[in-house]
Structures are given as C-alpha cells and as structure tokens.
Scaffold this active site. Sequence first.
Site, PDB file in Angstrom:
ATOM      1  CE  LYS A 112      -4.235   0.931   0.243  1.00 34.69           C
ATOM      2  NZ  LYS A 112      -5.713   0.098   0.026  1.00 34.69           N
TER       3      LYS A 112
HETATM    4  N1  GLU Z   1      -7.219   0.059  -3.356  1.00 33.30           N
HETATM    5  C1  GLU Z   1      -8.121  -1.062  -3.625  1.00 33.30           C
HETATM    6  C2  GLU Z   1      -8.001  -2.186  -2.323  1.00 33.30           C
HETATM    7  O1  GLU Z   1      -7.856  -1.643  -1.172  1.00 33.30           O
HETATM    8  C3  GLU Z   1      -7.369  -1.878  -4.949  1.00 33.30           C
HETATM    9  C4  GLU Z   1      -6.430  -2.445  -4.871  1.00 33.30           C
HETATM   10  C5  GLU Z   1      -5.904  -3.170  -6.107  1.00 33.30           C
HETATM   11  O2  GLU Z   1      -6.565  -3.188  -7.042  1.00 33.30           O
HETATM   12  O3  GLU Z   1      -4.512  -3.209  -6.219  1.00 33.30           O
HETATM   13  O4  GLU Z   1      -8.368  -3.223  -2.293  1.00 33.30           O
END
Ligand code: GLU
Length: 422
Positions: A112
């Site tokens: 993240k």
């Molecule tokens: N931000 C989204 C999540 O928390 C998508 C993450 C992604 O597609 O890599 O799942």
Amino acid sequence: MASILSLEQETNPWLAAEARFDEAAEKLQLDDGMRKVLKSPAREITVNIPVQLDDGRLEVFTGYRVQHSIARGPGKGGIRFSPDVTIDEVRALASWMTWKCAVVNIPFGGAKGGVICEPNLLSDGELERITRRYTAEIIEFLGPERDVPAPDVNTNERTMAWIMDTYSMHVRHTTTAVVTGKPLSLGGSRGRPEATGRGCMLVTLEALKRLRMDPQSTRVVIQGFGNVGGMAARLMQNMGFKIIAIIEYDVAVVNQNGLDIPSLMAHRKETGSVRDFPGSENMDRLEALFLDCEVLLPAATEAVIHSGNVDRLRCKILCEGANGPTTSVADAILADKGIFVIPDILANAGGVTVSYFEWVQDRQGFFWNEDLVNERLKEIMVDSFSAVVAYADRHRVNNRTAAYMVALDRVASAIRLRGIYA
Ligand code: GLU
C-alpha cells in the site's frame, strides 16, 4: 477489552490489524517464528518529495510505500492521497492487501502507498507533479513483477496513467502492467471501475441466500458514495435492493421507499452534495449509521464502527466495502448482536481481483470483454465467500477470523514451501 484501550488506540488501524492477525495465528497454532515473519512488513519506504506549487513556492510532501509481503507474488495495493495518511495506516492497509489477495487466491502479495496531502486544495498540475515525483522516488521497488499499485482514496485512473507514464519513461518502454485501474485506452480492464462495488453486491447476495432473505425486501444503508459505495448502490438497486440511505462526509439522505441512485448521482454532480435531494430527507451523517436496515455497507474509511457506537447498529448484515471500517474491539459485540459480517478482506476484494485480470490482460496484450470479466469476478467472489463461510462453520469461528485463517494459512504455506533464503 473496551475499557483497557482508549478510542484513539482502538481506532489505530495497525493495532486492529495486529489483533485480527494474532487471533487467527493463535487458532492456526502458527509457531512464533512464522508469526514474526507474517507480521513484519517486508519493506517500508518513506520518501520526502519536493514539489513546486503553482505559485512558485517549494513544498515537501511525505509519501510511503509499504510492501507487507511478496511471498505469493508481486506486491499489490492502492495508493491514497490524504492529509490523514500515517505510516501505521499504510502498514495496516498493506497487510490487509496480503490477506485479501490470499483470501481470493490471486497470485499477489500485499502493499500500500500513501502521500500526505490535501488533494482538494491542489491543482491538477500540482497533483501530477506529486504523483510523478513520488513514483520516481520509489521506482526501483515498482514493476509488473515487483509491486503493482492501483487507485485508492482520492486517486483514480488519471493518477494511474501518470504513474504508468513515469515508470515507462524511466525504463524506456511502455509498461502498462506496472499499475492497474488505468484508463481503458491505456491498458485498463473493462469492468475495473465497478469491480469493488460489484464484488460487494455479489457477496451480499450470497449472504442473503444463506440467511434466506429476499433482495426485493432488503433495505440497504451505504456510507460513502464514491467508487465503492456509489457503484455498489447502483448495482444493488438494479438487483432490486432498496437503498434507503446514502451517508456522505457532510450529510446523509434518507428515503424509506428507496433512493433513485442515478438521479442522486446527477444531483450530487450538479450541486456538489447529496444534500436536499428531492424526495428524501437530510439526516445527521452519524445518526444514519443506526437506521433499521437489512444491510449496512460502510464504504468510506477506517474505524467508523467502534466500541462507542456498535451497540446501536440495527442491521442484519454488515458488508465491509471499506478497508478496516470496524475496530477489533467492536467485533465481539457484533457477534453478540448476531450480525452477519462479510469482512473487508473478502467483501471488497472485487477491486483487486479485477486488477489481477487487468495485469493478466496487459501482460498477454489480449483484452477480454466485459461479460467475461464479470463472469470470472463472480466465480471468484462466490467461491471465496463459500470457502470462508464453510471454514467458519467447520472451525466454529466468526467469518472474519475464518477469512484471516484461510489467508494466513495460504501465505504461511507459500513461505514454508519457498524456505528462508540465507
Ligand atoms: N485500493 C483497492 C483495495 O484496497 C484496490 C487495490 C488494487 O487493485 O490493487 O483493495
């Protein structure tokens, strides 16, 4: 337990993530060494990025990228832009991505990113410069085989296009698979914008089936009207659910006969808020969480359901569209109240699942039609839901613990098979 933690501690996302981890690790009887490995983020990068503002001033923004695990594949997870970003939050979100990818069994680890900034106060040019410089600062850790970002809070297709371009300029060839959630014309996938909301709708339908409830008489309260909440609202309305309330950051709007979602979206676009939507009543945004309903779908931010308010919830199903909307202290009370929880790492996994499809399509250079994307998404969401619920029944644990146990077990087994490189 509530009495020993202050609300500030209780709502710290990393403490919430650790509490869930510890419970599942204990039930799986993982040894201490494996627990340490699974708990510790593999890599945490902090960058201070100088950016020239439109008025000529120089400002420095702090950004993070945490790669929690790369045991099952490249890091995967969004990047958020928000003044509230902290390293604890990014670390928790990165670990949730590891468990999320493992629950739906897609070949990624978890990562993240976040940049501390207030996007509403920045121009397009400033946002672009922040995005590009942030990407450049973490570039050696990115790549289709290393770490693949995606949109999250306050980032979107346009942000992903800038990341893709910056990375491609550095490696001297166009590399679409380095990020997902891109515009369709730049290697994006059909169905990606709706994917998280669609996943929420699919698992809610499965929960209704299991509880022998009928979509036609299902009242839904949704917190958040962005990419997740807005899409889920539209798709759920199409399935016959009654969306009785939408809660936004400023106000909630309520109509017991059901809000018309496309008209509400048009109203917000025109006026800038859901407030005063014709045919609905405005309501205090905190109070609306406690409306009597069959499904509550928090699709905004973390820790909105905690020991201070969980008692007042009046839903039968809690479908966690956001990451970490419930604190670990609130979990026990949800269980006492008999609320059927579809935990975040399962409920909102539709987004990363279609991100996986996007990555596959980019690497193959062969694109699927929307029906195929939706069909494959449905298969994964329905199968994962069934696997988690069956695990919960078999091991007499709640759905969240079951989801964590399935995930931890998969990641631990990958680590065991790979062995420790020394
Ligand atoms: N931000 C989204 C999540 O928390 C998508 C993450 C992604 O597609 O890599 O799942």
